[in-house]
Write a protein that holds these residues in place. Structure first.
Motif, PDB file in Angstrom:
ATOM      1  N   SER A  58      15.376  36.776  -6.783  1.00  0.00           N
ATOM      2  CA  SER A  58      16.665  36.793  -7.485  1.00  0.00           C
ATOM      3  C   SER A  58      17.739  37.481  -6.657  1.00  0.00           C
ATOM      4  O   SER A  58      18.905  37.038  -6.626  1.00  0.00           O
ATOM      5  CB  SER A  58      16.523  37.496  -8.837  1.00  0.00           C
ATOM      6  N   GLN A  69      18.854  35.193  -3.950  1.00  0.00           N
ATOM      7  CA  GLN A  69      19.651  34.098  -4.489  1.00  0.00           C
ATOM      8  C   GLN A  69      21.079  34.557  -4.775  1.00  0.00           C
ATOM      9  O   GLN A  69      22.046  33.876  -4.411  1.00  0.00           O
ATOM     10  CB  GLN A  69      19.006  33.559  -5.769  1.00  0.00           C
ATOM     11  N   GLU A  70      21.191  35.737  -5.424  1.00  0.00           N
ATOM     12  CA  GLU A  70      22.520  36.197  -5.828  1.00  0.00           C
ATOM     13  C   GLU A  70      23.347  36.697  -4.657  1.00  0.00           C
ATOM     14  O   GLU A  70      24.519  36.315  -4.499  1.00  0.00           O
ATOM     15  CB  GLU A  70      22.381  37.306  -6.873  1.00  0.00           C
ATOM     16  N   ASN A 105      23.902  34.089  -1.817  1.00  0.00           N
ATOM     17  CA  ASN A 105      24.669  32.926  -2.271  1.00  0.00           C
ATOM     18  C   ASN A 105      23.934  31.625  -1.956  1.00  0.00           C
ATOM     19  O   ASN A 105      24.480  30.693  -1.369  1.00  0.00           O
ATOM     20  CB  ASN A 105      26.069  32.925  -1.638  1.00  0.00           C
ATOM     21  N   ILE A 106      22.646  31.579  -2.349  1.00  0.00           N
ATOM     22  CA  ILE A 106      21.835  30.395  -2.115  1.00  0.00           C
ATOM     23  C   ILE A 106      21.162  30.006  -3.440  1.00  0.00           C
ATOM     24  O   ILE A 106      21.175  30.768  -4.405  1.00  0.00           O
ATOM     25  CB  ILE A 106      20.762  30.632  -1.036  1.00  0.00           C
ATOM     26  N   ASN A 107      20.569  28.806  -3.473  1.00  0.00           N
ATOM     27  CA  ASN A 107      19.931  28.373  -4.715  1.00  0.00           C
ATOM     28  C   ASN A 107      18.523  28.960  -4.830  1.00  0.00           C
ATOM     29  O   ASN A 107      18.020  29.610  -3.902  1.00  0.00           O
ATOM     30  CB  ASN A 107      19.913  26.844  -4.828  1.00  0.00           C
ATOM     31  N   ALA A 108      17.875  28.693  -5.966  1.00  0.00           N
ATOM     32  CA  ALA A 108      16.578  29.315  -6.251  1.00  0.00           C
ATOM     33  C   ALA A 108      15.511  28.905  -5.248  1.00  0.00           C
ATOM     34  O   ALA A 108      14.709  29.735  -4.808  1.00  0.00           O
ATOM     35  CB  ALA A 108      16.139  28.963  -7.675  1.00  0.00           C
ATOM     36  N   ASP A 109      15.489  27.623  -4.877  1.00  0.00           N
ATOM     37  CA  ASP A 109      14.481  27.143  -3.926  1.00  0.00           C
ATOM     38  C   ASP A 109      14.685  27.785  -2.553  1.00  0.00           C
ATOM     39  O   ASP A 109      13.711  28.166  -1.883  1.00  0.00           O
ATOM     40  CB  ASP A 109      14.551  25.619  -3.797  1.00  0.00           C
ATOM     41  N   GLU A 110      15.918  27.911  -2.138  1.00  0.00           N
ATOM     42  CA  GLU A 110      16.207  28.531  -0.836  1.00  0.00           C
ATOM     43  C   GLU A 110      15.841  30.013  -0.854  1.00  0.00           C
ATOM     44  O   GLU A 110      15.348  30.554   0.138  1.00  0.00           O
ATOM     45  CB  GLU A 110      17.688  28.347  -0.499  1.00  0.00           C
ATOM     46  N   ALA A 111      16.059  30.670  -2.006  1.00  0.00           N
ATOM     47  CA  ALA A 111      15.717  32.089  -2.122  1.00  0.00           C
ATOM     48  C   ALA A 111      14.205  32.278  -2.061  1.00  0.00           C
ATOM     49  O   ALA A 111      13.702  33.192  -1.399  1.00  0.00           O
ATOM     50  CB  ALA A 111      16.269  32.662  -3.426  1.00  0.00           C
TER      51      ALA A 111
END
Length: 580
Positions: free
Chosen positions: A539, A542-543, A546-552
């Protein structure tokens, strides 16, 4: 089987992915895999599944499907079925014809009869008994040391009122060692525990006949030996136990606290003189659901089992040969060799819980250490955990997450860092080398330490382990920040460790250290907490990335694959147990 077992490659591959593309290396191999695991873990039976897939991709022939055995439910029964099915499949694959009346009995209950005629206790001279420490060293293939307890104090809770956590110190100062003791922060100490005298005595009193407690014995078993003249039966010493008294066998070698397995129940059912009890044992040994309910509701020990089925009339040798041997229990080392060159500290949470039927149960090793008095000899050995060692470069930032007794290895981290700070301040690299420790390369890495952040969690402030020490090391600079959450405190808002990590300033700092400064993160605790922490890190990436959940998730997976995400996960305990 004709031909080579493995067809070796004729060329080398720089890219490991090319290996899988060459799918005929194991063309002459036939296999079946049984994967071991526990469904409480996310990657259930991952290694066995990966091995099964790899062997298949390399050309090996699967003669029977992959089977997974769940530690939490019916693993033994599942294995027995897989073993028999695989044996039958192997006979077909290799064109082996079994006699028409043959019955496959690999691990099954096809025959149930007393076997004491194939074993016996033989009196031995007391001098034949080995020094137990030497025997453990030989049987384990490790240097086992008879360490002395020099300190054992409660640091949280109370021995009298209930569960507690103790700090115990074990010393080798008075030992003549062949090799100097060496370990690093993050390593484990393996403890060879002992059963409580009271429980041992009660178990022995249940045997029929009751054996002598003072006489040294050898356990002999009858084996069929193949000779030129044909098969011949001979009495040989049972290899798993040295000559000793029956009391010592039960105290130092045999596991009498783990719930009896279905196989053990089946084997011992024949000794029940009450038909109803025999029927009950037979049912438990063959009905997985009934057995699991019995095990989890009562969490039976060998003693409680013998008390529950009181008509059992078991000879000593029959029970001794059927019981599993005790396994070493491993504890994270809570001290630093640089500051304490002749002793090691452990942080031990005494495991105590009440079963569904109201019985009290104790953890074997945790209570053994909890009750060890000053001067007690504890047989132990060191086990390296290279995947939980500090970074080679001391300037690399580290993040430590350890609620409860997960703090144990991090105490050794702080102590080690504090000692490095002393050495760096004096420029005395020789001070480290004289202790036989691999010192960091001052010329390569410099003489300062990277940031170190600790996140801890406890139910209340009273249970906050090493609280004063943490602030001491914080003031010294060995810890940049010590953030602690309390989940059961009345006077302050309840928080969990994940909440502390997600506070904006903390989350930004975590992201900065991991993403921009190649930092390492260390997590020590139970499986559920470790999963929650990993979700928090995902998380945060991701936050703040500044990336999406899959990238995180992929970013955190890269931390793991690059050796910068370290986990030391506790085993699974009874849900009402306290501590490790």
């Amino acid at each position: 089987m004709r031909g080579p077992l493995v067809k070796l490659p004729s060329q080398r591959f720089e890219d490991p992915a090319q290996i899988v593309k060459s799918s005929d290396w194991l063309i002459n191999v036939r296999f079946s895999c049984f994967a071991l695991g526990s469904t409480v873990y996310k990657d259930y039976c991952a290694f066995g599944k990966a091995l099964d897939a790899l062997l298949g991709s390399l050309g090996a022939e699967r003669i029977h499907r992959l089977e997974c055995g769940d530690e939490m439910s019916g693993q033994e029964k599942t294995f027995k079925k897989w073993a028999n099915d695989t044996f039958q499949a192997a006979c077909e694959a290799f064109h082996i014809k079994l006699p028409t009346k043959a019955v496959v009995t690999i691990g099954t209950e096809s025959v149930q009869e007393p076997v004491q005629s194939n074993m016996k206790l033989v009196s031995a001279d007391a001098s034949e008994g080995p020094h137990f420490t030497e025997y453990f060293s030989k049987s384990l293939g490790r240097e086992v040391l008879p360490l002395k307890v020099t300190y054992n104090e409660v640091i949280a809770g109370s021995r009298e009122a209930g569960p507690c956590t103790v700090q115990i110190r074990l010393s080798w100062q008075d030992l003549c060692l062949n090799n100097p003791v060496s370990f690093e922060p993050g390593d484990h100490l393996g403890i060879l525990s002992e059963n409580a005298d009271e429980m041992v005595s009660k178990v022995i009193q249940k045997l029929n006949p009751i054996p002598s407690l003072e006489q040294t014995h050898r356990l002999m078993i009858q084996k069929e030996m193949l000779t030129i003249a044909g098969p011949r039966k001979e009495w040989v010493c049972y290899e798993n136990l040295p000559p000793a008294t029956v009391f010592d066998w039960f105290k130092k070698f045999l596991d009498i606290t783990t719930p009896p397995t279905q196989s053990l129940l089946y084997d011992l059912a024949t000794y029940a003189t009450d038909p109803k009890e025999k029927e009950g044992l037979d049912m438990l040994s063959q009905d997985v659901g009934r057995y699991e309910q019995w095990k989890h509701s009562k969490w039976p020990t060998v003693l409680s089992f013998l008390e529950e089925f009181s008509s059992l009339s078991i000879p000593a040798e029959a029970l001794i040969i059927k019981l599993p041997l005790m396994k070493p229990r491993f504890y994270s080392i809570s001290s630093c060799l640089l500051s304490s060159p002749t002793c090691v500290d452990l942080t031990v949470g005494a495991v105590k819980f009440i079963t569904e039927d109201g019985s009290s149960r104790n953890g074997l090793c945790s209570m053994y250490l909890n009750q060890a008095t000053i001067g007690t000899t504890v047989n132990a050995f060191f086990r390296s955990k290279p995947r939980f060692h500090l970074p080679e470069n001391p300037t690399t930032p580290i993040i430590m997450v350890g609620p409860g007794i997960g703090i144990a290895p991090f105490r050794s981290f702080w102590m080690h860092r504090a000692e490095l700070m002393k050495v760096f301040s004096k420029g005395a690299r020789k001070q480290l080398l004289c202790l036989g420790h691999c010192a960091p390369d001052i010329h390569k890495f410099g003489q300062h330490l990277g940031a170190a952040i600790f996140y801890g969690g406890y139910r209340t402030q009273e249970l906050d382990l090493y609280r004063e020490e943490k602030w001491k090391y914080h003031n010294m600079g060995a810890i940049e920040l010590a953030a602690t959450a309390y989940s059961r405190e009345v006077v302050i808002e309840r928080e969990w460790i994940q909440h502390k990590m997600m506070i904006d300033a903390n989350a930004r700092r975590i992201y900065e250290l991991l993403d921009s400064h190649d930092g390492h993160i260390y997590v020590c605790g139970d499986f559920y907490m470790a999963n929650d922490v990993k979700s928090v890190i995902v998380s945060i990436f991701q936050e703040y990335g500044n990336i999406n959940a899959d990238e995180a998730a992929s970013a955190v997976e890269n931390l793991i694959n690059s050796g910068r995400y370290h986990e030391d996960i506790f085993g699974v305990y009874h849900e009402d147990a306290f501590g490790r």
